[in-house]
Design an enzyme around this catalytic site. Structure first.
Site, mmCIF file in Angstrom:
data_model
loop_
_atom_site.group_PDB
_atom_site.id
_atom_site.type_symbol
_atom_site.label_atom_id
_atom_site.label_comp_id
_atom_site.label_asym_id
_atom_site.label_seq_id
_atom_site.Cartn_x
_atom_site.Cartn_y
_atom_site.Cartn_z
ATOM 1 C CD GLN A 251 -2.855 -0.845 -0.119
ATOM 2 O OE1 GLN A 251 -3.543 0.149 -0.326
ATOM 3 N NE2 GLN A 251 -2.772 -1.844 -0.988
ATOM 4 C CG HIS A 254 -1.394 2.307 -3.978
ATOM 5 N ND1 HIS A 254 -1.761 2.213 -5.295
ATOM 6 C CD2 HIS A 254 -1.857 1.179 -3.381
ATOM 7 C CE1 HIS A 254 -2.414 1.085 -5.496
ATOM 8 N NE2 HIS A 254 -2.477 0.442 -4.353
ATOM 9 C CD GLU A 319 -8.486 1.759 0.348
ATOM 10 O OE1 GLU A 319 -8.810 1.752 -0.860
ATOM 11 O OE2 GLU A 319 -7.429 2.276 0.760
ATOM 12 C CG HIS A 320 -7.060 -2.348 1.528
ATOM 13 N ND1 HIS A 320 -6.586 -1.107 1.128
ATOM 14 C CD2 HIS A 320 -7.652 -2.898 0.441
ATOM 15 C CE1 HIS A 320 -6.869 -0.931 -0.154
ATOM 16 N NE2 HIS A 320 -7.520 -1.987 -0.595
ATOM 17 C CG ASP A 353 -5.597 -3.982 -4.740
ATOM 18 O OD1 ASP A 353 -6.638 -3.504 -4.258
ATOM 19 O OD2 ASP A 353 -4.494 -3.422 -4.635
ATOM 20 C CG HIS A 412 -50.220 17.195 2.165
ATOM 21 N ND1 HIS A 412 -49.839 18.370 1.576
ATOM 22 C CD2 HIS A 412 -49.199 16.306 1.962
ATOM 23 C CE1 HIS A 412 -48.644 18.215 1.040
ATOM 24 N NE2 HIS A 412 -48.230 16.966 1.260
#
Length: 423
Positions: A251, A254, A319-320, A353, A412
């Site tokens: 990670q 990235h 996230e992961h 992934d 109404h």
């Protein structure tokens, strides 16, 4: 990579890049130009930003055929196998329309309808990710979306990377436009002479793409504004330090702002992992990026016990999340906040992934507390169906009128009363 004892609140939150005022102004100008000038603006910006002079925006069939000659057969087989796995997983997410009839004859239900059209943004050049095409296109196809278009910035010679063309073609996507940046987002949102407007835009991109997606939201739907990637590994003393270090670095490479975190009750494992990260960094091609990520946003949290480690993990809402403990599956039920949960030593994050099947478009920056991975649900809309019976109106009409008048909405109430008067 710092090792810290858990004493205070922990968080993966990083400031999302909202862009500079100059960038936001540039995006607004580009969007307005595309709305006013259509294809001419797209071609002009493509030449300006991508260095490509184009005669047309649409990828031709001959270009797709030529792309297959550039793809290794083994890679092509891997793409095809991944497509099968991802399709199978998302097929299980499909929701059906439903109706129920009550004793008084009232019919209530929910109608599930796929979106008419979706546009997928695919980054170009070195950032071309065929896996992202699969993860965005397949759930839309499974949902029943009929029109799926891809936009991607061309290289200077006017071509789109072969991996992008081949992956799209394997998925049956034949409408691919050579345009990127904020101008591509604007074209998908508002339409041009060549590109028809869509209902939703998905896919990753740079800051200009993110700002453009924010700007057109409301005109169209978007998937999310994702922050930098992140991983948390929850591990005990039984875990393999080499595996953990490799996964943290997967990670970290990235982005300089990606976050890689280990949470463990084992001081010994913490020391081993730190040493392994340093060792593995030495031979990593993207060493500078990964090292910056590890230095600025990497951490090893040492907890007093496994219970505290689970609590810290939930607070991080990653996230992961990888669980590398002696009985990893037993902890899954105690995880409340995570985009994707990888269980056991062979469930390395890249498995998700690329290949296993679940979607890799995941909530970041702590938003896993309330958000979910991209799914089939993101490409459908739901309509409520109400068929009220005469008996139900007679029985419940007075209550409906009372609630309307409670809110000061006399019209109404009268819309109900007029039906009760006919009884």
């Amino acid at each position: 990579m710092k090792i810290v004892q858990v004493t205070d609140e922990v968080s993966l939150k990083r400031d999302l890049d909202a862009g500079t005022s100059e960038q936001r102004e540039a995006v607004e100008t580009i969007i307005q130009d595309v709305r006013e000038k259509g294809d001419a603006a797209l071609l002009s910006y493509t030449e300006k930003f991508d260095g490509a002079t184009l005669d047309g925006l649409l990828v031709e069939k001959a270009e797709v055929n030529a792309a297959y000659e550039q793809i290794d057969p083994g890679v092509l087989n891997a793409i095809r196998a991944a497509i099968i796995n991802i399709h199978d997983f998302h097929q299980r997410q499909v929701q059906q329309s439903w109706m129920t009839t009550k004793e008084d004859g009232t019919i209530l239900g929910q109608k599930v309808t796929p979106l008419d059209s979706v546009g997928l943004y695919v980054p170009g050049g070195k950032a071309a990710y065929p896996s992202s095409i699969m993860m965005n296109v397949i759930p839309a196809q499974v949902a029943g979306v009929k029109q799926i278009k891809i936009v991607s910035p061309p290289q200077k010679d006017g071509s789109i990377p072969a991996s992008v063309l081949v992956t799209a073609n394997e998925l049956g996507i034949t409408t691919i436009y050579k345009v990127g940046g904020a101008q591509a987002v604007a074209a998908l949102a508002y339409g041009t002479e060549t590109i028809q407007a869509v209902d939703k835009i998905t896919g990753p991109g740079n800051i200009y793409v993110a700002l453009a997606k924010r700007a057109v939201f409301g005109r169209v739907d978007i998937d999310m504004i994702a922050g930098p990637s992140e991983i948390v590994v929850l591990a005990d003393e039984n875990a393999n330090a080499r595996y953990i270090a490799a996964d943290l670095l997967s990670q970290a490479e990235h982005d300089e702002r990606a976050s890689a975190v280990l949470v463990t009750p084992s001081q010994g494992l913490a020391d081993e992992v730190k040493a392994e990260v340093i060792r593995q960094l030495e031979t990593l091609p993207k060493r500078e990026i990964a090292q910056a990520s590890i230095q600025d946003y990497g951490a090893i949290y040492v907890t007093k016990d496994l219970e505290e480690a689970v609590n810290v993990t939930n607070e991080l809402a990653p996230e992961h999340l990888e669980i590398l403990t002696e009985d990893a599956m037993s902890l899954v039920g105690r995880i409340r906040h995570a985009g994707a949960i990888f269980v056991g030593p062979y469930s390395s994050e890249p498995v998700g992934d690329y290949f296993a099947g679940p979607n890799h478009v995941l909530p970041t920056n702590g938003t896993a507390r309330f958000s979910s991975p991209l799914s089939v649900d993101d490409f459908v809309k739901k309509s409520s169906v109400i068929s009220y019976s005469k008996q139900a109106m007679k029985q419940n009409g007075a209550s409906i009128s009372a609630l309307a008048r409670l809110e000061g909405l006399e019209a109404h109430a009268r819309a109900i009363d007029i039906r009760l008067e006919d009884e």
